[in-house]
Scaffold this active site. Structure first.
Site, mmCIF file in Angstrom:
data_model
loop_
_atom_site.group_PDB
_atom_site.id
_atom_site.type_symbol
_atom_site.label_atom_id
_atom_site.label_comp_id
_atom_site.label_asym_id
_atom_site.label_seq_id
_atom_site.Cartn_x
_atom_site.Cartn_y
_atom_site.Cartn_z
ATOM 1 C CE LYS A 144 -5.224 2.839 -10.473
ATOM 2 N NZ LYS A 144 -4.540 1.552 -10.350
ATOM 3 N NE ARG A 185 -3.507 -2.778 -4.682
ATOM 4 C CZ ARG A 185 -4.746 -3.235 -4.672
ATOM 5 N NH1 ARG A 185 -4.973 -4.482 -4.328
ATOM 6 N NH2 ARG A 185 -5.764 -2.464 -5.002
#
Length: 656
Positions: A116, A289
């Site tokens: 992140k 994903r």
């Protein structure tokens, strides 16, 4: 396409992947821990291999073991699903070294966007708005604790899915938040790095689905709104977002594609944004994903995202362009969890004794009947997806479906989901990501009041009908079962929760007449099918769901509420009343409210504790649960240690 596909996951996502693989004619290999032996994904796959190990780290996160199984089975591709190893760079490298195709994006994309911190910096360079924040070690962050713009959010750098996040409203809470966030991040993602960002008040959570191939084609499949969350975990998602204007949708889609194209992204991925009250949006993170909530996008675009993942991984081009895609209709997904909303969403693992799912909806689950929900895994039982032409119809159909979704034996959030969908705030779209955290207390109160006001007469009848039409061995051996219904003017008394009800019953062929509160009712059109009890009272139709317990009492569900039904003239052999037991929690004995594992122990024998002090932390279903002192006292005995497995109601600590 592939010779064989190994699914490096479990539960509903493993089942979901197997179904798309079967549609494409790809043989599948499932992996499973000892706890998952016989699970649905293991029986659906063409092959299944057991993982040695007794926890997540030594099973579903064990890269060498998974690669070894893939090689021995002849699998030339691995789909990671979500969670576990789905965003793990080391896993992709291991696949490449073994000449196995990883069904997902490149290792570089996962490394850059999966972290992140790097993702925020990259988005900022591209001109995509990001919330202001700081990074560094725990010591460096703590050194700035008095200058931080509270409230702030402590987040796992490698995190996602709401795991490893804590809101911090003052400097005094920062240290504990950093420690617990780091520990949860290490446990779930294998990376303890954390960062701090400004906490936006009343934001919306809106994300864009990307799909790209390895030939330079990248499209978006529009947005999903995921603003209904609790503890940063999404529970209701919908598409399209009722919040976005066409202009804002276009701007956000452009930003999402800019990010994806800048890293040459391929396969499925999601760009998550926060949108404030002024319709300004901020990049939150990218999930590299397939997402849990991908079904609402599939329903509104007609694209099988998992099948496209497999085609892209096999080197095929996307079979459509951006111009081919459009949103049609409306879809809502409700995540059903094993948790108790009345107890602050306390995890509720254990045995499901009765299971009945609704018809005419999409249900992504690995459960088809009674089973055991293990404490070491995520508490999600299923995802219920409803698709209708418009949002109003979709909400109505979702509420009706939840009323026919029944689980006995453990606690679930089904009634809570129904209450959310019925709320005026949701229907008028006046919610934010804070809604559940701020409104749950009032929602629970309304749920309790609604349950109390429901007429108990049909509940009593449902139990009576099921009792007489579904004999058990115990009831066959009990003389009161035989004579209780066939007396000349039989009066039967029940306990419905804590309310006593008496009925006079008469049989007339296939119908019954029942006198209740001096009124005679005709009971007819009776039908029982695997716990589903249908009947009519005069001209009004009813549907209930019933299951018999060991003591001959029943759990009866109606409109998502569960009632305890007990016939007072029946008693199971050996049944007796007890005022308490050693396992009962008291001011002297501190017990575990759920099965789990002790991950932190803060006290020793002789320690002085204050009421409200955290004595220890029990992890269950990937959630940390603080066990606190019920009063000021001295610790007399500590019965557990770090990593101890504990059962529900097991005594952990004894106080003087």
């Amino acid at each position: 396409m592939f010779r064989k596909l190994l699914i490096a996951n479990r539960g509903e996502i493993a089942v979901r992947i197997i179904r798309s693989a079967q549609d494409l004619g790809i043989p599948t290999v499932a992996i499973y821990s000892e706890a998952d032996q016989g699970a649905l994904h293991t029986t659906m796959a063409d092959e299944a291999s057991v993982l040695s190990g007794d926890d997540i780290g030594s099973t579903y996160l064990d890269i060498p073991q998974i690669i070894d199984i893939a090689q021995k089975s002849g699998a030339d591709a691995i789909h990671p699903g979500y969670g576990f190893l789905s965003e793990n760079s080391a896993f992709i490298q291991a696949c490449e070294q073994a000449n196995i195709t990883f069904v997902g994006p490149s290792e570089e994309a996962i490394r850059m966007m999966g972290n992140k911190l790097e993702a925020r910096a990259f988005a900022k360079q591209l001109g995509v708005p990001v919330p202001e924040g700081i990074t560094g070690s725990q010591e460096e962050i703590l050194a700035q604790q008095n200058e931080l713009p509270y409230p702030i959010l402590a987040k796992a750098a490698a995190g996602g899915g709401g795991k490893g996040m804590r809101i911090v409203r003052s400097a005094k809470d920062l240290k504990d938040a950093l420690i617990s966030t780091s520990r949860e991040a290490k446990s779930y993602f294998g990376d303890a790095t954390v960062y701090i960002e400004k906490y936006l008040e009343e934001p919306r959570h809106i994300e864009f689905q990307l799909l790209g191939d390895q030939h330079g084609n990248l499209v978006h499949l529009f947005e999903r709104e995921c603003s209904l969350q609790r503890r940063y975990q999404k529970i209701i998602e919908e598409a399209p977002s009722p919040t976005l204007t066409p202009e804002l949708r276009a701007r956000m889609a452009e930003a999402a594609l800019k990010l994806g194209k800048a890293i040459n992204y391929y396969n499925a991925g999601t760009i998550e944004f926060l949108v404030d009250a002024e319709e300004e949006f901020y990049f939150l993170e990218m999930n590299t994903r397939v997402q849990v909530e991908h079904p609402v996008t599939e329903m509104t675009t007609g694209v099988d995202i998992v099948a496209e993942q497999l085609r892209v991984a096999a080197g095929q081009k996307l079979s459509f362009t951006q111009a081919d895609l459009q949103q049609q209709g409306h879809a809502i997904e409700c995540r059903v969890y094993a948790e108790d909303p009345k107890k602050n969403f306390l995890p509720s693992p254990g045995e499901i004794t009765y299971y009945s799912a609704p018809n005419s909806v999409r249900l992504d689950t690995a459960i088809t009947g009674p089973t055991v929900i293990e404490s070491q895994y995520d508490p999600m039982i299923s995802k219920m997806i409803v698709y209708r032409p418009n949002r109003e119809d979709c909400i109505r159909q979702s509420i009706e479906a939840l009323e026919h979704y029944v689980i006995h034996g453990i606690e679930t959030n089904i009634a809570y989901l129904r209450a959310l969908l019925r709320s005026e705030d949701f229907q008028q779209n006046t919610i934010s990501t804070k809604y559940c955290d701020e409104q749950t207390s009032g929602i629970i109160d309304r749920m309790e009041k609604e349950k109390q006001t429901l007429d108990k007469f049909p509940v009593a009848l449902a139990g009576l009908i099921y009792n007489f039409r579904t004999p058990t061995k115990a009831s066959k051996d009990n003389i009161w079962t035989e004579i209780g219904f066939w007396r000349h003017i039989p009066t039967v008394t029940f306990e419905i929760d804590e309310e006593t009800i008496s009925l006079e019953t008469y049989q007339n062929k296939s119908e019954y007449e029942v006198r209740y509160n001096d009124t005679l009712y005709r009971i007819h059109a009776i039908s029982i099918d695997e716990g589903k009890v249908d009947f009519s009272i005069d001209d009004e139709n009813y549907t209930f769901y019933a299951s018999i317990q060991d003591d001959l009492s029943q759990h009866i569900s109606w409109k998502t509420y569960k009632f305890h039904w007990q016939r007072n003239d029946l008693m199971a052999e050996g049944q007796f009343s007890s005022t308490g037991s050693e396992s009962d929690a008291s001011d002297d004995r501190v017990s575990s409210p759920m099965p789990g594992k002790v991950i932190q122990l803060n006290v020793a024998v002789g320690d002085e504790v204050k009421r409200g002090d955290t004595l220890l932390i029990v992890e269950a279903m990937k959630m940390e649960n603080q066990i606190i002192a019920p009063r000021d006292a001295q610790v007399k005995e500590v019965r557990v240690e770090i990593n101890s497995r504990v059962n529900k109601d097991e005594i952990l600590i004894e106080l003087e």
